[in-house]
Design a protein around this motif. Structure first.
Motif, PDB file in Angstrom:
ATOM      1  N   ILE A  78     -17.976  -4.920  18.123  1.00 45.36           N
ATOM      2  CA  ILE A  78     -17.863  -4.530  19.583  1.00 45.36           C
ATOM      3  C   ILE A  78     -16.531  -3.586  19.477  1.00 45.36           C
ATOM      4  N   ILE A  79     -15.525  -3.914  18.989  1.00 42.02           N
ATOM      5  CA  ILE A  79     -14.215  -3.114  19.154  1.00 42.02           C
ATOM      6  C   ILE A  79     -14.414  -1.884  18.579  1.00 42.02           C
ATOM      7  N   LYS A  80     -15.156  -1.913  17.437  1.00 42.97           N
ATOM      8  CA  LYS A  80     -15.384  -0.492  16.691  1.00 42.97           C
ATOM      9  C   LYS A  80     -16.112   0.550  17.587  1.00 42.97           C
ATOM     10  N   GLN A  81     -17.126   0.094  18.631  1.00 44.25           N
ATOM     11  CA  GLN A  81     -17.840   0.962  19.379  1.00 44.25           C
ATOM     12  C   GLN A  81     -16.947   1.366  20.636  1.00 44.25           C
ATOM     13  N   MET A  82     -15.643   0.975  20.902  1.00 41.22           N
ATOM     14  CA  MET A  82     -14.936   1.106  22.088  1.00 41.22           C
ATOM     15  C   MET A  82     -13.949   2.496  21.607  1.00 41.22           C
ATOM     16  N   PRO A  83     -14.252   3.400  22.487  1.00 42.06           N
ATOM     17  CA  PRO A  83     -13.046   4.563  22.282  1.00 42.06           C
ATOM     18  C   PRO A  83     -11.986   4.243  22.766  1.00 42.06           C
ATOM     19  N   PHE A  95     -19.244 -12.048  25.563  1.00 41.16           N
ATOM     20  CA  PHE A  95     -19.514 -13.124  26.342  1.00 41.16           C
ATOM     21  C   PHE A  95     -20.520 -13.141  27.596  1.00 41.16           C
ATOM     22  N   GLY A  96     -20.385 -12.100  28.127  1.00 38.50           N
ATOM     23  CA  GLY A  96     -21.133 -11.693  29.288  1.00 38.50           C
ATOM     24  C   GLY A  96     -22.621 -11.791  29.058  1.00 38.50           C
ATOM     25  N   ASP A  97     -23.380 -11.754  30.269  1.00 35.97           N
ATOM     26  CA  ASP A  97     -24.824 -11.784  30.170  1.00 35.97           C
ATOM     27  C   ASP A  97     -25.411 -10.545  29.563  1.00 35.97           C
ATOM     28  N   SER A  98     -25.948 -10.587  28.408  1.00 33.49           N
ATOM     29  CA  SER A  98     -26.319  -9.599  27.457  1.00 33.49           C
ATOM     30  C   SER A  98     -27.839  -9.226  27.575  1.00 33.49           C
ATOM     31  N   THR A  99     -28.372  -9.582  28.647  1.00 33.56           N
ATOM     32  CA  THR A  99     -29.580  -9.086  28.755  1.00 33.56           C
ATOM     33  C   THR A  99     -29.855  -7.806  28.929  1.00 33.56           C
ATOM     34  N   GLU A 108     -23.048  -2.151  37.466  1.00 32.88           N
ATOM     35  CA  GLU A 108     -22.345  -3.152  36.703  1.00 32.88           C
ATOM     36  C   GLU A 108     -21.789  -2.238  35.630  1.00 32.88           C
ATOM     37  N   ALA A 109     -22.377  -0.965  35.213  1.00 30.68           N
ATOM     38  CA  ALA A 109     -21.779  -0.288  34.057  1.00 30.68           C
ATOM     39  C   ALA A 109     -20.537   0.680  34.744  1.00 30.68           C
ATOM     40  N   TYR A 110     -20.549   0.979  36.005  1.00 31.41           N
ATOM     41  CA  TYR A 110     -19.533   1.330  36.722  1.00 31.41           C
ATOM     42  C   TYR A 110     -18.235   0.553  36.588  1.00 31.41           C
ATOM     43  N   ASP A 111     -18.790  -0.691  37.216  1.00 29.12           N
ATOM     44  CA  ASP A 111     -17.622  -1.890  37.271  1.00 29.12           C
ATOM     45  C   ASP A 111     -16.898  -2.124  35.996  1.00 29.12           C
ATOM     46  N   ASN A 184     -24.215   8.297  28.759  1.00 32.58           N
ATOM     47  CA  ASN A 184     -24.034   8.593  27.219  1.00 32.58           C
ATOM     48  C   ASN A 184     -23.442   7.401  26.435  1.00 32.58           C
ATOM     49  N   SER A 185     -22.852   6.433  27.569  1.00 29.82           N
ATOM     50  CA  SER A 185     -22.172   5.161  26.679  1.00 29.82           C
ATOM     51  C   SER A 185     -23.234   4.213  26.730  1.00 29.82           C
ATOM     52  N   ALA A 186     -24.223   4.169  27.404  1.00 30.16           N
ATOM     53  CA  ALA A 186     -25.429   3.311  27.609  1.00 30.16           C
ATOM     54  C   ALA A 186     -26.352   3.552  26.536  1.00 30.16           C
ATOM     55  N   ILE A 187     -26.555   4.743  26.000  1.00 31.04           N
ATOM     56  CA  ILE A 187     -27.310   5.346  24.924  1.00 31.04           C
ATOM     57  C   ILE A 187     -26.811   4.908  23.739  1.00 31.04           C
ATOM     58  N   ALA A 188     -25.412   5.038  23.408  1.00 34.64           N
ATOM     59  CA  ALA A 188     -24.639   4.872  22.322  1.00 34.64           C
ATOM     60  C   ALA A 188     -24.447   3.401  22.015  1.00 34.64           C
ATOM     61  N   ASN A 189     -24.295   2.564  23.015  1.00 34.27           N
ATOM     62  CA  ASN A 189     -24.561   0.982  22.994  1.00 34.27           C
ATOM     63  C   ASN A 189     -26.189   0.442  22.717  1.00 34.27           C
ATOM     64  N   GLY A 190     -27.104   1.228  22.952  1.00 37.62           N
ATOM     65  CA  GLY A 190     -28.337   0.714  22.698  1.00 37.62           C
ATOM     66  C   GLY A 190     -28.865   0.173  23.809  1.00 37.62           C
ATOM     67  N   ALA A 191     -28.150   0.334  25.249  1.00 35.92           N
ATOM     68  CA  ALA A 191     -28.891  -0.616  26.271  1.00 35.92           C
ATOM     69  C   ALA A 191     -30.007   0.242  26.890  1.00 35.92           C
TER      70      ALA A 191
END
Length: 414
Positions: A78-83, A95-99, A108-111, A184-191
């Motif tokens: 997870i840390i590795k994916q963080m800029p 730990f969050g809801d990962s659905t 939620e992405a904004y928040d 771009n972040s959501a695509i990179a994270n596979g969401a």
């Protein structure tokens, strides 16, 4: 690349024993000397914890060691994916809801990004993201919005709605760049999948900003400099700070507010731009400003002369936290702009005379005088000359015509 400043370990919290004599097992995360502990809903005695981390654990102890190792591995991924590392983003991902539904929620992405920015003390940027989010809420009139709903058609209607509500191309572009980064972040994270990306060729394109001239002429600068404001008044202070910005490489108010005596000597000021402290940490370039006599005069009139370690100008206070300082800078900038508008009206200058105009005027007047663009770029603190070229005002028509007349220099006088 993994941020090596972040360390993770499984930790037995021996300071808080339970009634049965066991201790809670937690995940310990350390970043920049700050530690956070996350409960794992497991507890055990010291003896068992030591067995798990012995050279050859057996049975259930071995299974627990594998489980803990897998948790650490997941955390590092997870840390590795963080800029930029953020405890808030880390907590949500681990730990969050990962659905898929939650990860697909635009608000939620904004928040998540806003929390991360505030945690990293990027209060100005977080405010822009908040405004971008709120504008989408007002437009869509929806409490929940998923990425798939934001199509090129949606964005075209949003742009038209913004224009109809008096927003400029620049403002609309700023808000939509925030949204584009979330995609771009959501695509990179596979969401979400790449195919729903609504920006780019043959899709939605951000509105082009209009090139509105912001720089003043040297004659207009002269009028402001010679304007006789009441001595000791807020109007005089605003005018002097505006001129100080112009004389000092177009320094913005956030940087002027944070100058200390230790940043200057008799001939120069050396400082790091506040804007780049959180975005260019690995290659921070100090800006060197040659101190003109006029700038020294502003310091002598308004500067703190008693405490070399405190801020020179009475804009922010040492005791204020960073968020409070940001609010004070924003308030002071508005005050300067209010008085400069009144001065401009008195002098019949029909242009916006804001703190932003001081910075543009500094760079544009140097450009017209033939100053190398490399020097202007370095003085402004830009990381690229391309940024400087886009930033500078275009030459006015009279200036162009003066040089175009050279094309007919061969003509004989009649």
């Amino acid at each position: 690349m993994l941020n090596h400043k972040v360390t993770i370990s499984i930790y037995l919290e021996t300071r808080t024993p339970k009634k049965d004599g066991t201790f809670p097992v937690k995940l310990r995360v350390t970043y920049k000397r700050k530690r956070k502990y996350y409960a794992l809903n497991k507890s055990m005695k010291k003896e068992r914890f030591n067995r798990i981390y012995s050279a050859r654990p057996r049975g259930e102890d071995y299974d627990l060691k594998l489980e803990f190792n897998e948790l650490e591995k997941t955390a590092y991924e997870i840390i590795k994916q963080m800029p930029v590392f953020s405890f808030a983003l880390f907590e949500n991902e681990l730990f969050g809801d990962s659905t898929h539904e939650n990860k697909n929620d635009v608000y939620e992405a904004y928040d998540r990004d806003i929390r991360a920015m505030r945690e990293n003390e990027q209060f100005g940027t977080s405010e822009v993201y908040k405004q971008s989010k709120n504008s989408l809420i007002r437009f869509s009139k929806r409490k929940k919005l998923i990425f798939e709903e934001i199509t090129p058609e949606f964005l075209t209607k949003y742009e038209k709605w913004q224009f109809n509500n008096g927003k400029s191309s620049t403002t609309i572009g700023i808000y939509l760049r925030c949204l584009r980064k979330l995609f771009n972040s959501a695509i990179a994270n596979g969401a979400i999948e790449q195919k729903i990306y609504p920006f780019g060729r043959n899709k939605y394109k951000l509105p082009a900003s209009r090139n509105i001239k912001k720089a003043l002429t040297i004659d207009e600068i002269s009028l402001i400099y010679n304007y006789d404001a009441p001595k000791g008044s807020m109007e005089e202070f605003a005018k002097d700070i505006w001129m100080f910005s112009y004389f000092c490489n177009g320094m913005n108010i956030a940087d002027i507010a944070r100058i200390k005596h230790q940043h200057l000597d008799d001939s120069k000021i050396i400082f790091i731009r506040e804007k780049t402290k959180n975005t260019s940490k690995h290659n921070l370039q100090p800006i060197v400003v040659g101190l003109l006599p006029e700038a020294k005069g502003v310091i002598q009139r308004w500067g703190n002369q008693n405490n070399p370690s405190s801020y020179i100008f009475p804009i922010i206070k040492e005791k204020d936290d960073l968020e409070q300082q940001r609010k004070e800078v924003k308030h002071f900038t508005r005050t300067v702009n209010k008085y400069m508008k009144l001065i401009a009206e008195t002098l019949e200058i029909n242009k916006p005379v804001t703190t932003y105009a001081a910075r543009h005027s500094f760079s544009t007047i140097l450009k017209k005088s033939g100053t190398p663009i490399e020097l202007i770029s370095e003085s402004l603190g830009h990381s690229s000359i391309l940024t400087t070229r886009a930033y500078l005002d275009s030459f006015d028509e009279d200036y162009k015509l003066k040089y175009m007349n050279n094309l007919t220099a061969f003509k004989k006088e009649e």
